[in-house]
Design an enzyme around this catalytic site. Structure first.
Site, PDB file in Angstrom:
ATOM      1  NE  ARG A 165      -1.313  -2.822  -2.373  1.00 46.03           N
ATOM      2  CZ  ARG A 165      -1.827  -3.666  -3.263  1.00 46.03           C
ATOM      3  NH1 ARG A 165      -2.734  -4.565  -2.884  1.00 46.03           N
ATOM      4  NH2 ARG A 165      -1.447  -3.639  -4.532  1.00 46.03           N
ATOM      5  CE  LYS A 190      -2.552   1.367  -5.064  1.00 45.51           C
ATOM      6  NZ  LYS A 190      -1.104   1.647  -5.036  1.00 45.51           N
ATOM      7  CG  HIS A 260       5.877  -0.875   0.252  1.00 47.37           C
ATOM      8  ND1 HIS A 260       4.651  -1.207  -0.288  1.00 47.37           N
ATOM      9  CD2 HIS A 260       6.726  -0.757  -0.798  1.00 47.37           C
ATOM     10  CE1 HIS A 260       4.759  -1.276  -1.599  1.00 47.37           C
ATOM     11  NE2 HIS A 260       6.009  -1.010  -1.938  1.00 47.37           N
ATOM     12  NE  ARG A 263       2.570  -4.650  -1.989  1.00 47.36           N
ATOM     13  CZ  ARG A 263       1.641  -5.453  -2.465  1.00 47.36           C
ATOM     14  NH1 ARG A 263       1.219  -6.473  -1.733  1.00 47.36           N
ATOM     15  NH2 ARG A 263       1.101  -5.271  -3.655  1.00 47.36           N
ATOM     16  CG  HIS A 286       1.733  -5.166  -8.051  1.00 43.74           C
ATOM     17  ND1 HIS A 286       3.016  -5.685  -8.007  1.00 43.74           N
ATOM     18  CD2 HIS A 286       1.645  -4.323  -6.985  1.00 43.74           C
ATOM     19  CE1 HIS A 286       3.662  -5.172  -6.967  1.00 43.74           C
ATOM     20  NE2 HIS A 286       2.852  -4.348  -6.346  1.00 43.74           N
ATOM     21  CE1 TYR A 295       7.983  -3.668  -4.267  1.00 43.45           C
ATOM     22  CE2 TYR A 295       6.685  -3.591  -6.277  1.00 43.45           C
ATOM     23  CZ  TYR A 295       6.882  -3.215  -4.968  1.00 43.45           C
ATOM     24  OH  TYR A 295       5.987  -2.376  -4.365  1.00 43.45           O
TER      25      TYR A 295
END
Length: 319
Positions: A165, A190, A260, A263, A286, A295
């Site tokens: 990120r 995250k 992103h 990513r 994640h 994705y």
């Protein structure tokens, strides 16, 4: 320092909530809360550096069930389901802090947070960046003879090669990088979780060239530049990472893209290569495997291939 309500002097519920988030999540959720505050009729408030902080001046203890239901109805009209639910999640957490501060009675809090999530599905936004576009981006950096060209090439190669990120790129320290193996320790990603990723050979080559300019002293991996190309000792920001990609895309003559999108490209490529979802989930950090699965474009490719078996006769019209 926690912001306090200008009237009561008590800590603001939004400030308490945001203080417990990582920098990247804090920015996203502050924007979400500012959206709610604007819908509640709170006037815009900006800091001296131009940052919108109206959410820190919102009387969250006065929010009731009627407000949250009305907010949900407006969000359904204006935003995709995922965005609307993100904003509602931020609202619920702030109301929880208001309850803990004694500003929101327990019964009113329980009613207010009962607002249901938004149902529905929309195709993901953003795009996958093609290999030719990646080459054009890195060629634009290589054609820049200044030290900035080397820094920007390393930034872009790192995002493309690891799927980090933009906030993770900005927060990266040199000490987290093992130059012999290409291993990177991403700290405080995250959810405030650490993880390990590995840079491929092309990314490692770009980093080595950059380190030849930066030096090997401890500290931020990527540092800011002054006008004239001189570097400071301060790390770049997450916003600067996005700006680097925007500027280099313009130079390369390719459509606009975001970190992103890089990513997304990284995740899609791993899934297309047959790497299992659990492994990809761990690499990109994640919390839920379902997020990683969103994705996955292999199903679309299979559907596209399937229709090739449908025969539709066509005859050119007579002239």
């Amino acid at each position: 320092m926690i912001a306090r309500d200008s009237d009561t002097g008590r800590p603001n519920a939004a400030a308490l909530y945001l203080a417990n988030l990582t920098p990247g999540s804090r920015r996203t959720m502050r924007e979400a809360l500012n959206t709610v505050a604007a819908l509640l009729g709170v006037a815009e408030v900006r800091t001296t550096d131009g940052q919108d902080v109206r959410c820190l001046h919102t009387p969250w203890g006065a929010v009731r069930y009627a407000h949250t239901i009305a907010l949900r109805a407006t969000l359904v009209e204006r935003y995709a389901p995922a965005t609307a639910n993100k904003i509602l999640a931020a609202l619920r957490r702030v109301l929880q802090e208001a309850f803990r501060l004694g500003e929101l009675p327990a019964e009113e809090y329980q009613r207010a947070v009962l607002v249901p999530t938004v149902k529905g599905h929309r195709e993901p936004t953003g795009r996958v960046i093609t290999p030719s576009e990646v080459r054009a981006l890195l060629r634009a950096c290589a054609d820049d003879p200044s030290p900035l060209g080397r820094r920007d090439a390393a930034v872009l190669a790192l995002i493309r090669g690891t799927g980090l990120r933009r906030a993770e790129v900005a927060a990266l320290n040199l000490e987290a990088y093992h130059r012999e193996t290409g291993e990177l320790l991403v700290r405080g990603g995250k959810g405030n979780k650490d993880r390990r990723v590995w840079a491929p050979s092309g990314t490692r080559a770009a980093l080595e060239v950059w380190l030849g300019v930066r030096g090997t002293h401890p500290g931020a991996m990527f540092i800011r530049a002054y006008k004239g190309g001189r570097f400071s000792t301060q790390r770049i920001t997450a916003e600067a990472v996005a700006l680097i990609l925007t500027n280099r895309a313009q130079e390369a003559g390719i459509p606009a893209c975001t970190p992103h999108d890089m990513r997304r490209t990284y995740i899609s490529e791993l899934l297309d290569a047959g790497i299992d979802l659990a492994t990809v989930q761990q690499l990109v950090g994640h919390a839920q495997v379902t997020t990683t699965a969103s994705y996955d474009r292999r199903g679309e490719a299979a559907k596209r291939k399937a229709v090739e078996f449908v025969e539709v006769p066509f005859f050119a019209p007579a002239e």
